[in-house]
Each structure stands twice: as C-alpha cells, then as structure tokens.
Design an enzyme around this catalytic site. Structure first.
Site, mmCIF file in Angstrom:
data_model
loop_
_atom_site.group_PDB
_atom_site.id
_atom_site.type_symbol
_atom_site.label_atom_id
_atom_site.label_comp_id
_atom_site.label_asym_id
_atom_site.label_seq_id
_atom_site.Cartn_x
_atom_site.Cartn_y
_atom_site.Cartn_z
ATOM 1 N N HIS A 113 51.940 74.118 22.642
ATOM 2 C CA HIS A 113 50.780 74.192 23.533
ATOM 3 C C HIS A 113 50.844 73.019 24.514
ATOM 4 C CE1 HIS A 113 46.762 75.244 24.790
ATOM 5 N NE2 HIS A 113 46.471 73.958 24.763
ATOM 6 N N GLU A 147 42.967 80.473 13.947
ATOM 7 C CA GLU A 147 42.185 79.954 15.072
ATOM 8 C C GLU A 147 43.121 79.534 16.199
ATOM 9 O OE1 GLU A 147 38.587 76.763 15.892
ATOM 10 O OE2 GLU A 147 39.447 76.902 13.880
HETATM 11 C C1 GRF Z 1 54.687 76.346 28.146
HETATM 12 O O1 GRF Z 1 54.003 75.445 28.960
HETATM 13 C C2 GRF Z 1 54.149 76.335 26.765
HETATM 14 O O2 GRF Z 1 53.639 75.091 26.371
HETATM 15 C C3 GRF Z 1 53.017 77.340 26.838
HETATM 16 O O3 GRF Z 1 53.482 78.338 27.703
HETATM 17 C C4 GRF Z 1 54.462 77.791 28.565
HETATM 18 C C5 GRF Z 1 55.689 78.628 28.382
HETATM 19 O O4 GRF Z 1 56.693 78.291 29.300
HETATM 20 N N1 GRF Z 1 52.655 77.810 25.537
HETATM 21 P P1 GRF Z 1 58.149 78.875 29.133
HETATM 22 O O5 GRF Z 1 58.017 80.402 29.161
HETATM 23 O O6 GRF Z 1 58.718 78.374 27.854
HETATM 24 O O7 GRF Z 1 58.905 78.384 30.342
#
Ligand code: GRF
Length: 222
Positions: A113, A147
């Site tokens: 995240h 969650e």
């Molecule tokens: C990333 O910023 C990740 O943290 C979030 O979604 C984005 C995915 O980017 N969950 P990618 O597809 O890996 O370039």
C-alpha cells in the site's frame, strides 16, 4: 539436491511495476521464490505483457463477467489455486476482497500500500499526504486481513516529502522504495522468517538499528 522455491501468484490490475521488481528479483539464482502465475481482473492490465514476455503463465478473470462479489472471488480463487501458490502477492490489485477469499489465504497473502499505514488507507494516498502536510510518507507491505489496508505490517519504507513536491514527484519517490521493499518482504516469507504475533509481525534475523528518520533534517543533526 534441487532447492524447492516458494511459488507466488501475483494479482494485478494495471501497470505492474511491482510485479516487474519481483520478477527481476526472481531472476537471481539465490532468490527463494518464483512467480508461478499472474492473475489480472482486466485484460488490458499492462503488467500482463511483462509476465508473458518473461514466459510466466497469466490468467484474466474479468470482474464484469460476474454477478456479485462472492461469485467473482470464487472464480478468482479457482484461477489462483490452479497455480498451487504458497504465497499470494497483491500488487496493485484494485478489488475489495470478500472475507471468504481472504480467509482462504490467511497468513499467505500480502499487499503493498502506498502510504505509511495506518495513515491514508484507501485511494489517492499521495494527494492526501500532501494535503495533510506530512513530512514523511512511504509504503507498507502487510498481510491481508478482511479489513481493507489493515493487517499485520511486515515492513515499511519512508521517504521525505519535499517542499516542491506534487503528486507525481511524491508518487515516483515512493514507488522507487516500493520496488525495493516488496521483493525483500517476499524473500523473507519464502525464507520462513515471518511470524505473525497478534497485530505484529516478527522477522527472524533482523538487527534493529536506531537510526532516526527525521525530515526535514538540519545539518546539525548529521
Ligand atoms: C502501487 O503504488 C501499489 O502500492 C498500489 O498500487 C500501485 C501499483 O503499481 N497498491 P504497479 O501496478 O505495481 O506499478
């Protein structure tokens, strides 16, 4: 004797830059995990091509084809389980998952995240970090629980917020550390070094240094 590597299935919805970072790590002979398959909910997800180019099998389970969330998640689970994963890696998979799906992969599904959780769960994290005026921002790898954007935290990486930052410059700085953090967390899982203890995760063999993270930093601190 051949070493048995941890089989990961990576779930994506878009660009796939974290998939690419993990893929790169798996190309090192001593990396303890392999990508057994990539599953997307959108046929247009750019990351699918990255996987195909690397000879990794892909599956698309389009969410538009299913009447409701439980039936979608059941189809998704079937597609994921076809690759017999030890670990499910959510890498920009833009779907809320049902408790049943999450329970099926309890302790063996992680997510990245783009914020220092528990701050800024949900979407538009970089914009909200700028609006809130935080000086440190970053990303979090955590085990997935029912969650959204909660669950025991495995690792976090912080970056400083610069005075001139906009969403794009801050997102790029965070993404760079995402690409370092996620392959490391997958490696730890594959090495059997992660232990969930209530809300916390213990990582075997980590030396905790006491280096403070201070931003902005005055020269007198250095
Ligand atoms: C990333 O910023 C990740 O943290 C979030 O979604 C984005 C995915 O980017 N969950 P990618 O597809 O890996 O370039």
């Amino acid at each position: 004797m051949a070493v048995v590597k941890t089989r990961c299935v990576i779930l994506i919805s878009g660009r796939g830059s974290n998939l690419s970072a993990i893929l790169k790590a798996t190309q090192s002979p001593d990396y303890p995990a392999v990508i057994a398959g990539v599953v997307a909910n959108r046929a247009e997800a750019a990351g699918l091509q990255l996987a195909r180019d690397a000879g990794i099998p892909v599956s698309v389970v389009p969410n538009g084809d299913y009447a409701d969330r439980p039936s979608y998640d059941l189809a998704l689970q079937t597609a994921v389980d076809a690759y017999a994963p030890n670990l499910v890696v959510l890498a920009g998979f833009m779907r809320i998952l049902t408790p049943a799906f999450v329970a099926h992969y309890a302790g063996r599904m992680m997510n990245i995240h783009p914020s220092l959780l528990p701050a800024f769960t949900g979407l538009r994290t970089h914009e909200r970090a700028l609006d809130a005026g935080v000086r440190l921002h970053g990303c979090t790898v955590h085990f997935v629980t029912a969650e959204l954007d909660h669950g025991p935290i495995i690792a976090q990486a912080a970056v400083s917020v610069h005075d001139g930052d906009d969403v794009a410059s801050l997102a790029a700085r965070v993404l760079k550390v995402e690409h370092q953090l996620y392959p490391m967390a997958v490696r730890w899982f594959a090495e059997g070094r992660l232990h969930i203890d209530g809300a916390r995760v213990r990582v075997d063999g980590i030396t905790h240094d006491t280096l403070p993270l201070i931003s902005p930093v005055l020269e007198s601190f250095l």
